[in-house]
Structures are given as C-alpha cells and as structure tokens.
Design a protein around this motif. Sequence first.
Motif: not given
Length: 204
Positions: A1-29
């Motif tokens: 939840k809110n992992a990168f919220r308001q990180c306006r300085g991050l640029t480029g693309h969102i990596p497709s494997t960013l959450f590849a190892a987190g199958s137990a996640v219940t909240d991406f809000s």
Amino acid sequence: KNAFRQCRGLTGHIPSTLFAAGSAVTDFSGTFAGCKGFSESIPADLFAGHTGVTDFSQVFLACSGLTGPIPEGLFATNTGVLTFKSVFSGCSGLSESIPAGLFEHNEDVSNLSSVFNGCDHLTDPIPASLFSHNLKVTDFSYAFINCSGLRGSIPVNLFALNTSALSFSYVFKDCTGLSGDIPSGLFEHNTSAYNFDGVFSGCT
C-alpha cells in the motif's frame, strides 16, 4: 500500500518484474499514486499471479506520464479484487480503446468509481461488455468523468447486468465526445440505484 506514493522524481518505465516475487500481496492501493515521472506503457504482467489482492484503488492515480493502451489482461489473475476506485484516475496519457475484457475476471469487485476519471486520451466507443462480469458493483460514480476523448454512442446494455448498482452520479460528466441518442433503456435494469446526480452534465 502506497509503496511509491508521490515519488515524483522516479522516471522511466515501470519494470514488468517489479512484483514478481510477492504473490502474498493483498493491497496495492496507492502504489504509484502521484508518480508523474513514469513514462511508457503499463506492463501487461505487472500484477500477474497476485490472486489474493483485494484493493487496487488509486494504483496509478495522477500518473500522467504513462502512455499507450491499457493492457487487456492487466488484472486477469487478480480474481479477488473488491475495489478499483480511481485506479487510472488522472492518467491523461493513456490512449487508444478501453479493453473490453479489462475487468472480465474480477467478479467480486464492488467499487468502480472514478476508474477512468480524467483519462481524456482514451478513444473509441465504450465497449458494451466492459462491466458484464461485474455483477456486484454498487458504485459507478464518476467512472468516465472528463473522458472527453471517448467517441460514439453509449451502449444500451452497458449496465444491463449490474443490478446491484446504487450510484451512477456524474458517470459521464464532461464526456464531450460522446454522440448520438441516450439509450432509453440504459438504466432499465438498475432498479436499486438511487443516485443519478449529474449523470450527463457537460455532455455537449
């Protein structure tokens, strides 16, 4: 939840494997809310395998730098989602058609309010079957508000199966590109709905 919220300085693309190892996640809000520096398209398999997720609200809120079409299978494996509130709200760079099967596998979702709010570069007609698998939705308010790029007529059966819906307030507000007649049976099956405030406000 809110992992990168308001990180306006991050640029480029969102990596497709960013959450590849987190199958137990219940909240991406709110994961990328306010990350205006991200560019390029949303990876189609970004949330693949996360079957336990219940909350996708505001994930891409105000990510105005994201471009290209919304991947049709983006939420295909997230079968337990309850809310997509504002998931693409403010994503003014997203373009092309809304995928007809975007929410096809999300049968438990109850909130689709503001889902495409301000996505003014989405084009073509609204798919008639867009919400045909979402029978538990109670809130469609603001769903297409400010989507001025949408074209064509509103499908007569768009909400025909959504008999649990309670609110359609401002659902098409300022959709200035929509044309044709308002279907006489558009809300015929939504007998539980009580809020139709401003449904077609600004639909010039």
